[in-house]
Design a protein around this motif. Structure first.
Motif, mmCIF file in Angstrom:
data_model
loop_
_atom_site.group_PDB
_atom_site.id
_atom_site.type_symbol
_atom_site.label_atom_id
_atom_site.label_comp_id
_atom_site.label_asym_id
_atom_site.label_seq_id
_atom_site.Cartn_x
_atom_site.Cartn_y
_atom_site.Cartn_z
ATOM 1 N N ASN A 1 -3.048 -26.928 -32.130
ATOM 2 C CA ASN A 1 -4.463 -27.267 -32.134
ATOM 3 C C ASN A 1 -4.798 -27.954 -33.462
ATOM 4 O O ASN A 1 -5.252 -27.337 -34.414
ATOM 5 N N GLU A 2 -4.556 -29.265 -33.507
ATOM 6 C CA GLU A 2 -4.648 -29.989 -34.772
ATOM 7 C C GLU A 2 -6.065 -30.061 -35.317
ATOM 8 O O GLU A 2 -6.281 -29.988 -36.528
ATOM 9 N N ALA A 3 -7.033 -30.197 -34.416
ATOM 10 C CA ALA A 3 -8.419 -30.319 -34.872
ATOM 11 C C ALA A 3 -8.852 -29.050 -35.595
ATOM 12 O O ALA A 3 -9.388 -29.090 -36.710
ATOM 13 N N ALA A 4 -8.576 -27.898 -34.966
ATOM 14 C CA ALA A 4 -8.958 -26.622 -35.578
ATOM 15 C C ALA A 4 -8.183 -26.392 -36.871
ATOM 16 O O ALA A 4 -8.742 -25.948 -37.878
ATOM 17 N N ALA A 5 -6.892 -26.724 -36.852
ATOM 18 C CA ALA A 5 -6.059 -26.525 -38.035
ATOM 19 C C ALA A 5 -6.583 -27.373 -39.192
ATOM 20 O O ALA A 5 -6.681 -26.900 -40.333
ATOM 21 N N THR A 6 -6.934 -28.616 -38.910
ATOM 22 C CA THR A 6 -7.445 -29.517 -39.949
ATOM 23 C C THR A 6 -8.749 -28.975 -40.531
ATOM 24 O O THR A 6 -8.950 -28.940 -41.749
ATOM 25 N N GLN A 7 -9.618 -28.514 -39.644
ATOM 26 C CA GLN A 7 -10.918 -28.007 -40.096
ATOM 27 C C GLN A 7 -10.748 -26.750 -40.956
ATOM 28 O O GLN A 7 -11.326 -26.635 -42.040
ATOM 29 N N LEU A 8 -9.907 -25.804 -40.484
ATOM 30 C CA LEU A 8 -9.736 -24.525 -41.190
ATOM 31 C C LEU A 8 -8.998 -24.708 -42.517
ATOM 32 O O LEU A 8 -9.396 -24.150 -43.541
ATOM 33 N N LEU A 9 -7.935 -25.496 -42.501
ATOM 34 C CA LEU A 9 -7.188 -25.697 -43.742
ATOM 35 C C LEU A 9 -8.006 -26.536 -44.724
ATOM 36 O O LEU A 9 -7.892 -26.373 -45.941
ATOM 37 N N GLY A 10 -8.862 -27.411 -44.189
ATOM 38 C CA GLY A 10 -9.787 -28.168 -45.045
ATOM 39 C C GLY A 10 -10.763 -27.239 -45.735
ATOM 40 O O GLY A 10 -11.018 -27.343 -46.948
ATOM 41 N N LYS A 11 -11.277 -26.287 -44.965
ATOM 42 C CA LYS A 11 -12.182 -25.289 -45.541
ATOM 43 C C LYS A 11 -11.461 -24.500 -46.650
ATOM 44 O O LYS A 11 -12.027 -24.232 -47.719
ATOM 45 N N VAL B 1 1.240 -28.443 -47.152
ATOM 46 C CA VAL B 1 1.047 -28.386 -45.710
ATOM 47 C C VAL B 1 0.040 -29.445 -45.248
ATOM 48 O O VAL B 1 0.151 -29.990 -44.153
ATOM 49 N N VAL B 2 -0.934 -29.740 -46.097
ATOM 50 C CA VAL B 2 -1.912 -30.790 -45.761
ATOM 51 C C VAL B 2 -1.983 -31.812 -46.897
ATOM 52 O O VAL B 2 -1.702 -31.501 -48.054
ATOM 53 N N GLU B 3 -2.371 -33.011 -46.508
ATOM 54 C CA GLU B 3 -2.624 -34.052 -47.488
ATOM 55 C C GLU B 3 -4.091 -33.931 -47.875
ATOM 56 O O GLU B 3 -4.969 -34.015 -47.011
ATOM 57 N N PRO C 1 -10.826 -32.772 -52.217
ATOM 58 C CA PRO C 1 -10.811 -31.309 -52.320
ATOM 59 C C PRO C 1 -12.210 -30.697 -52.334
ATOM 60 O O PRO C 1 -12.423 -29.626 -51.761
ATOM 61 N N SER C 2 -13.187 -31.367 -52.964
ATOM 62 C CA SER C 2 -14.501 -30.731 -53.058
ATOM 63 C C SER C 2 -15.220 -30.746 -51.719
ATOM 64 O O SER C 2 -16.047 -29.873 -51.445
ATOM 65 N N ALA C 3 -14.891 -31.710 -50.861
ATOM 66 C CA ALA C 3 -15.511 -31.737 -49.531
ATOM 67 C C ALA C 3 -14.628 -31.044 -48.498
ATOM 68 O O ALA C 3 -15.065 -30.774 -47.376
ATOM 69 N N GLY C 4 -13.386 -30.753 -48.873
ATOM 70 C CA GLY C 4 -12.479 -30.110 -47.930
ATOM 71 C C GLY C 4 -11.954 -31.068 -46.875
ATOM 72 O O GLY C 4 -11.682 -30.667 -45.741
ATOM 73 N N THR C 5 -11.829 -32.350 -47.261
ATOM 74 C CA THR C 5 -11.300 -33.325 -46.309
ATOM 75 C C THR C 5 -9.783 -33.376 -46.446
ATOM 76 O O THR C 5 -9.263 -33.673 -47.520
ATOM 77 N N VAL C 6 -9.099 -33.064 -45.350
ATOM 78 C CA VAL C 6 -7.628 -33.051 -45.399
ATOM 79 C C VAL C 6 -7.056 -33.688 -44.141
ATOM 80 O O VAL C 6 -7.759 -33.892 -43.147
ATOM 81 N N ARG C 7 -5.769 -34.013 -44.213
ATOM 82 C CA ARG C 7 -5.038 -34.508 -43.051
ATOM 83 C C ARG C 7 -3.775 -33.668 -42.952
ATOM 84 O O ARG C 7 -3.140 -33.388 -43.981
ATOM 85 N N LEU C 8 -3.419 -33.221 -41.736
ATOM 86 C CA LEU C 8 -2.206 -32.407 -41.591
ATOM 87 C C LEU C 8 -0.989 -33.252 -41.919
ATOM 88 O O LEU C 8 -0.888 -34.395 -41.484
ATOM 89 N N LYS C 9 -0.059 -32.677 -42.683
ATOM 90 C CA LYS C 9 1.183 -33.387 -42.959
ATOM 91 C C LYS C 9 2.094 -33.280 -41.749
ATOM 92 O O LYS C 9 2.047 -32.311 -40.994
ATOM 93 N N LYS C 10 2.962 -34.268 -41.596
ATOM 94 C CA LYS C 10 3.838 -34.293 -40.428
ATOM 95 C C LYS C 10 5.098 -33.464 -40.649
ATOM 96 O O LYS C 10 5.368 -32.525 -39.919
ATOM 97 N N ASP C 11 5.873 -33.823 -41.651
ATOM 98 C CA ASP C 11 7.147 -33.128 -41.856
ATOM 99 C C ASP C 11 6.974 -32.042 -42.908
ATOM 100 O O ASP C 11 7.194 -32.272 -44.086
ATOM 101 N N VAL C 12 6.564 -30.883 -42.436
ATOM 102 C CA VAL C 12 6.336 -29.781 -43.366
ATOM 103 C C VAL C 12 7.526 -28.832 -43.296
ATOM 104 O O VAL C 12 7.979 -28.467 -42.204
ATOM 105 N N LYS C 13 8.042 -28.460 -44.460
ATOM 106 C CA LYS C 13 9.155 -27.501 -44.483
ATOM 107 C C LYS C 13 8.649 -26.144 -44.010
ATOM 108 O O LYS C 13 7.556 -25.720 -44.367
ATOM 109 N N LYS C 14 9.480 -25.451 -43.239
ATOM 110 C CA LYS C 14 9.071 -24.148 -42.735
ATOM 111 C C LYS C 14 8.791 -23.185 -43.888
ATOM 112 O O LYS C 14 7.887 -22.349 -43.828
#
Lengths: 252, 442
Positions: B358-368, B388-390, B394-407
């Motif tokens: 669920n990328e949308a939720a993940a982006t929103q939560l990790l952005g927060k 984990v995110v690009e 940071p002050s607005a919590g705008t992020v993008r999920l990274k693609k190749d994330v190490k486990k």
């Protein structure tokens, strides 16, 4: 010391009531109360390891109740000739004896061969074992329990235990009431209280001293002679009781 | 005094409100010496088949080096488990002779078999149980999933282990389950951490030895008296890590509850968030809402003595006012830790959403999470999140999920999500633990 708050509670605190939390009449709001740290002295005392009495059997460690008796009550060691006693006439079935009291899982241990230097060091939390050239690997082997008794089932999942064989080790069931506290206490209803003993020969090699137990002891599958002493080698296996297997491990 | 307790709260409540929120900052005196205490350290290590090779060799080396650095008054033992447990080294004092013997015994340790973690815990418990007066600390290490037994075995064993010993846990590599290892650490008042490769085990164990052998006060309990009619809503540790404690309350008397925090070192400091509902008063009323204290065992002539310290600075108050400007303020410590709690939840929920695709939720939560971490100057967490995110803003919590994330990066983030940062103190240089900061701030 108690005081009464405005609501009529007896308070153990002088600043705010210890029942309802209201400010006590004499206490200014937020005033610093006397430091109310209470110290309750209740230090635990530690059991002292009993010193080895001179009045024990040199073979099995049994306390000699009657110093005039010639033979050890347990292993029949002859105190006069200093030799193991004659084997018993026959293996006697265990007479119904009162059940031992529940025991704490705290085997008493011999003093450490490498005692720490005396000084400010704290009392040892355990009595101390130490490194040894020889070791006993003790395990519960359910396969040995060929006639399972539903009333006393063989325990499963008991971890194998490695015990340094650097001193005499009495093997048997612990019985606090009779003050029998083997160095290797067994949870095995088929074992005697003083079942057998591991001893060290003068050259440091270990030996198995048979203590004429009720149900006997097997060395590599062969019954040992009651009262006999057999030198052990690396890889020897001793089975006894209903499910106890003890392997001998020498320094590799 | 072995402990200092500071209370941070806004004592002013609006009419008809009875919720008292406060942060208690508890610090053990640095003068509390660890010398003279009985300390027993147990190693509980995985020797299942997956550990063979570098890992078991790394463990042997690490255990051996950890043992060699122990001071002579410390006792140690080693238990290894696969689908059953083996006592590799029975308890022994850290004398030169016994350290050498430990080296020999460890050489014989080989890896094979399955993984049943409860057996290792049970074996350690049986040894620790025989030293009831000692400070009892364990380290637990695994690299795999608990596959050779029912998961309920561990839960049942942990119940038996409660109060017997404390345990920090490490997972090597990334083939283990965070939840399983965390369950053990949290039940045993410890922390679960990731060791990416076997070379790191050494440093982890050495740090654990330093921590374990510095413990000086035993069975430290946060104790809270509340007035008649009041209820403790929750008690949780909020620093260094967030640990829910409410359910672990022990009833001391009708109005007193206590919460076990384990053994402490001299100078150690922890923060707790306490929420209490008191019987609502009328405007102008003031009452004591809680009287916190610390109970503990202090070493005394070879044994332990029960002590309790109840400093007046720790008291929490409720004071009703009609003045909104007083009652609407939130104490900055309470606000900070409420934020750190939100941060932890955002990370955990964000990682879960990411796992489920669920990328949308993940982006929103990790952005927060990035936003809170940034705002609370939690640089460690910001750095972990950035694996984990690009981070775009940071002050607005705008992020993008990274693609190749190490486990390892997501596991580490999940494990550390409950590690909090203390309140940044303006102009206060020096270590945590407020030097001259005023207590009982309103």
């Amino acid at each position: 010391m108690t005081a009464r708050c405005r609501a009529g509670h007896d308070s153990t605190e002088l600043d705010y009531c210890s029942v309802c939390g209201a400010a006590m009449p004499t206490a200014a709001q937020g005033a610093a109360a006397p430091p109310a740290s209470a110290a309750v002295g209740a230090s635990g005392s530690r059991a002292q390891p009993a010193g080895a009495a001179a009045t024990t059997c040199p073979s099995c460690g049994e306390v000699r109740a009657d110093l005039d008796a010639r033979y050890c009550e347990v292993c029949r060691y002859d105190f006069v000739s200093n030799k193991p006693g004659p084997p018993p006439a026959g293996r006697v079935a265990a007479v119904a004896s009162p059940a031992p009291p529940p025991v704490a899982p705290a085997p008493a241990r011999a003093p450490a061969p490498t005692p720490p230097p005396a000084g400010a060091a704290p009392a040892a939390p355990f009595a101390a074992p130490a490194a040894a050239a020889w070791a006993l690997v003790v395990c519960v082997d359910p396969a040995l329990d060929t006639e399972p008794d539903p009333a006393a089932p063989c325990p499963h999942g008991v971890p194998e235990e490695v015990i340094p064989l650097d001193r005499e080790i009495l093997v048997g069931r612990r019985d606090d009431r009779r003050d029998i506290r083997p160095e290797l206490p067994l949870n095995d209803p088929g074992a005697s209280r003083r079942h057998a003993k591991f001893v060290l020969n003068a050259d440091g090699t270990p030996a198995l001293q048979d203590l004429a137990s009720t149900n006997g002891t097997q060395l590599n599958g062969v019954d040992t002679t009651p009262g006999s002493r057999t030198t052990l080698k690396h890889g020897d296996e001793i089975t006894l009781g209903r499910w106890t297997r003890i392997k001998i491990r020498g320094r590799s | 005094m072995a402990f200092k307790i500071e209370a941070f709260q806004n004592r002013f409540l609006p009419p008809a409100q009875g919720r008292v929120d406060a942060i208690l900052s508890v610090t053990a005196s640095p003068d509390v010496a660890s010398g003279g205490n009985q300390v027993v350290i147990g190693f509980i290590v995985d020797k299942s088949g997956s550990m063979s090779g570098d890992r078991i060799e790394g463990v042997k080396r690490a255990v051996w080096r950890a043992i060699s650095m122990l001071e002579e008054h410390v006792w140690f033992f080693v238990v290894a488990f696969d689908s059953s447990a083996q006592i590799i080294l029975r308890e022994a004092q850290a004398t030169q002779v016994n350290k050498q013997a430990a080296g020999l015994a460890l050489q014989g340790l080989t890896a094979a078999g399955g993984t049943a973690m409860s057996t290792g815990l049970a074996a350690a418990r049986s040894i620790f149980a025989r030293a009831p007066d000692a400070i009892r600390q364990a380290v637990f290490l695994t690299d795999g999933k608990n596959e050779s037994e029912a998961s309920t075995n561990v839960a049942e064993e942990l119940k038996r282990c409660e109060g017997v010993f404390e345990c920090d846990c490490w997972g090597v590599g990334t083939d283990w389950r965070v939840g399983e290892v965390q369950e053990i650490a949290r039940a045993q008042l410890g922390k679960a951490s990731l060791v990416p490769d076997p070379a790191g085990i050494d440093a982890a164990f050495r740090a654990a030895m330093e921590k374990a052998s510095s413990k000086a006060l035993k069975d430290v309990r946060l104790r809270i008296w509340t007035p008649q009619g009041a209820q403790v809503v929750f008690v949780k540790q909020v620093n260094p890590t967030i640990e829910e404690m409410t359910d672990k309350a022990k009833v001391v008397s009708a109005q007193v509850r206590e919460y076990m925090t384990g053994a402490w070192s001299g100078g150690e400091s922890r923060d707790f968030h306490v929420a209490i509902d008191v019987k609502v008063g009328t405007v102008g009323d003031e009452m004591l809402a809680a009287r916190p204290s610390v109970a503990y065992l202090a070493s005394s002539g070879g044994g332990w003595a029960e002590q309790e310290e109840k400093p007046p600075e720790a008291r929490l108050f409720a004071s009703w006012t009609g003045d909104d400007s007083l009652s609407s303020r939130i104490d900055n410590h309470v606000a900070h830790y409420t934020g750190q709690d939100d941060l932890a939840h955002a990370i955990q929920a964000g990682l879960e959403a990411r796992e489920q695709g669920n990328e949308a939720a993940a982006t929103q939560l990790l952005g927060k999470a990035v936003k809170i971490a940034h705002a609370s100057h939690n640089a460690d967490m910001t750095q972990r999140l950035s694996k984990v995110v690009e981070v775009l803003d940071p002050s607005a919590g705008t992020v993008r999920l990274k693609k190749d994330v190490k486990k390892a990066a997501t596991m580490d983030l999940e494990l550390e999500s409950r590690t909090t940062k203390r309140v940044a103190r303006k102009g206060a240089a020096g270590p945590p633990g407020p030097g001259g900061a005023s207590s009982g701030s309103t």
